[in-house]
Design a protein around this motif. Structure first.
Motif, PDB file in Angstrom:
ATOM      1  N   TYR A 247       0.838  -1.203   0.000  1.00 54.89           N
ATOM      2  CA  TYR A 247       0.000   0.000   0.000  1.00 54.89           C
ATOM      3  C   TYR A 247       0.871   1.251   0.000  1.00 54.89           C
ATOM      4  N   ALA A 248       0.463   2.217  -0.832  1.00 53.51           N
ATOM      5  CA  ALA A 248       1.159   3.498  -0.917  1.00 53.51           C
ATOM      6  C   ALA A 248       0.121   4.608  -0.867  1.00 53.51           C
ATOM      7  N   ILE A 249       0.503   5.717  -0.286  1.00 54.26           N
ATOM      8  CA  ILE A 249      -0.414   6.846  -0.168  1.00 54.26           C
ATOM      9  C   ILE A 249      -0.358   7.678  -1.447  1.00 54.26           C
ATOM     10  N   THR A 250      -1.487   8.237  -1.833  1.00 52.07           N
ATOM     11  CA  THR A 250      -1.565   9.108  -3.005  1.00 52.07           C
ATOM     12  C   THR A 250      -1.455  10.567  -2.546  1.00 52.07           C
ATOM     13  N   ASP A 251      -1.395  11.480  -3.514  1.00 48.97           N
ATOM     14  CA  ASP A 251      -1.368  12.906  -3.166  1.00 48.97           C
ATOM     15  C   ASP A 251      -2.643  13.303  -2.415  1.00 48.97           C
ATOM     16  N   LYS A 252      -3.766  12.778  -2.859  1.00 47.95           N
ATOM     17  CA  LYS A 252      -5.038  13.046  -2.180  1.00 47.95           C
ATOM     18  C   LYS A 252      -4.977  12.532  -0.742  1.00 47.95           C
ATOM     19  N   GLY A 253      -4.401  11.356  -0.549  1.00 46.27           N
ATOM     20  CA  GLY A 253      -4.264  10.801   0.786  1.00 46.27           C
ATOM     21  C   GLY A 253      -3.358  11.638   1.666  1.00 46.27           C
ATOM     22  N   ARG A 254      -2.286  12.178   1.068  1.00 45.22           N
ATOM     23  CA  ARG A 254      -1.378  13.050   1.835  1.00 45.22           C
ATOM     24  C   ARG A 254      -2.094  14.319   2.307  1.00 45.22           C
ATOM     25  N   GLU A 255      -2.889  14.888   1.427  1.00 49.00           N
ATOM     26  CA  GLU A 255      -3.654  16.089   1.805  1.00 49.00           C
ATOM     27  C   GLU A 255      -4.615  15.778   2.941  1.00 49.00           C
ATOM     28  N   ASN A 256      -5.314  14.652   2.827  1.00 53.07           N
ATOM     29  CA  ASN A 256      -6.264  14.271   3.874  1.00 53.07           C
ATOM     30  C   ASN A 256      -5.548  13.930   5.178  1.00 53.07           C
ATOM     31  N   SER A 257      -4.397  13.313   5.067  1.00 56.40           N
ATOM     32  CA  SER A 257      -3.621  12.986   6.266  1.00 56.40           C
ATOM     33  C   SER A 257      -3.197  14.263   6.987  1.00 56.40           C
ATOM     34  N   ALA A 258      -2.714  15.237   6.232  1.00 53.16           N
ATOM     35  CA  ALA A 258      -2.283  16.501   6.840  1.00 53.16           C
ATOM     36  C   ALA A 258      -3.451  17.205   7.523  1.00 53.16           C
ATOM     37  N   ALA A 259      -4.624  17.135   6.893  1.00 51.25           N
ATOM     38  CA  ALA A 259      -5.803  17.801   7.454  1.00 51.25           C
ATOM     39  C   ALA A 259      -6.293  17.118   8.737  1.00 51.25           C
ATOM     40  N   CYS A 260      -6.104  15.806   8.827  1.00 51.86           N
ATOM     41  CA  CYS A 260      -6.639  15.035   9.962  1.00 51.86           C
ATOM     42  C   CYS A 260      -5.611  14.704  11.037  1.00 51.86           C
ATOM     43  N   GLU A 261      -4.355  14.944  10.762  1.00 53.22           N
ATOM     44  CA  GLU A 261      -3.279  14.513  11.658  1.00 53.22           C
ATOM     45  C   GLU A 261      -3.493  14.946  13.101  1.00 53.22           C
ATOM     46  N   SER A 262      -3.908  16.178  13.307  1.00 53.67           N
ATOM     47  CA  SER A 262      -4.066  16.687  14.677  1.00 53.67           C
ATOM     48  C   SER A 262      -5.226  16.015  15.406  1.00 53.67           C
ATOM     49  N   SER A 263      -6.097  15.328  14.689  1.00 55.53           N
ATOM     50  CA  SER A 263      -7.208  14.615  15.328  1.00 55.53           C
ATOM     51  C   SER A 263      -6.748  13.336  16.019  1.00 55.53           C
ATOM     52  N   LEU A 264      -5.588  12.815  15.591  1.00 57.45           N
ATOM     53  CA  LEU A 264      -5.042  11.626  16.257  1.00 57.45           C
ATOM     54  C   LEU A 264      -4.327  12.068  17.525  1.00 57.45           C
TER      55      LEU A 264
END
Length: 176
Positions: A68-85
């Motif tokens: 599994y590899a992250i896409t650009d869309k996934g990176r954007e979503n990860s950055a947006a949600c990171e602080s929720s973890l």
């Protein structure tokens, strides 16, 4: 009964997977990603599998030959949600990824390939890289595919042995 831990639902699992894949240095094998995610309380196999399938379906991650590899869309979503973890979850992920990233780097830096040659035989191609580029490329003609596979396997297990042996052989002073 209420779940324990910070991972409570499928959305949390998705954020966790995106966080992990965003920090991995390359594709992560499916079983390794499952192990990383399920090491957290509240993550079961079926919820993990569902969350992963939805991330693939929505284009956040993709399944390649290597994992599994992250896409650009996934990176954007990860950055947006990171602080929720929670910080403790992120710290646990970062610690767990240390070994995974070391294995991924080794897999990408120590490679072996084989190809058949016209007239019979198989060439075993052994490649060793470091962070700055290629250190060693060696091609050996083997009488069979089985022998080529053995050479590649031995090289992957201990590439530094071959590399150091070649350096020693080439660095020796000739005796008069």
């Amino acid at each position: 009964m209420a779940q324990q831990g910070f991972i409570q639902d499928k959305l949390d699992i998705k954020m966790l997977e995106l966080y992990l894949l965003d920090r991995a240095v390359g594709p992560v094998a499916p079983d390794t990603l499952a192990d990383l995610a399920m090491s957290h309380d509240g993550v079961g196999y079926f919820d993990f599998a569902e969350a992963t399938a939805e991330l693939v379906e929505r284009g956040n991650i993709l399944l390649t030959e290597e994992g599994y590899a992250i896409t650009d869309k996934g990176r954007e979503n990860s950055a947006a949600c990171e602080s929720s973890l929670p910080y403790s979850v992120r710290r646990h992920c970062d610690e767990a990824l240390t070994q995974v990233n070391a294995a991924i780097r080794r897999r990408t830096q120590v490679r072996g390939e084989k190809r058949e040659v016209p007239g019979g035989g198989v060439v075993a191609r052994l490649l060793l890289d470091d962070d700055s580029g290629n250190l060693l490329t060696l091609e050996l003609l083997c009488p069979s595919e089985k022998q080529a596979e053995r050479l590649i396997s031995a090289f992957r297990a201990r590439p530094e042995r071959l590399y150091n042996g070649v350096l020693m052989a080439l660095s020796e002073e000739e005796k008069d």
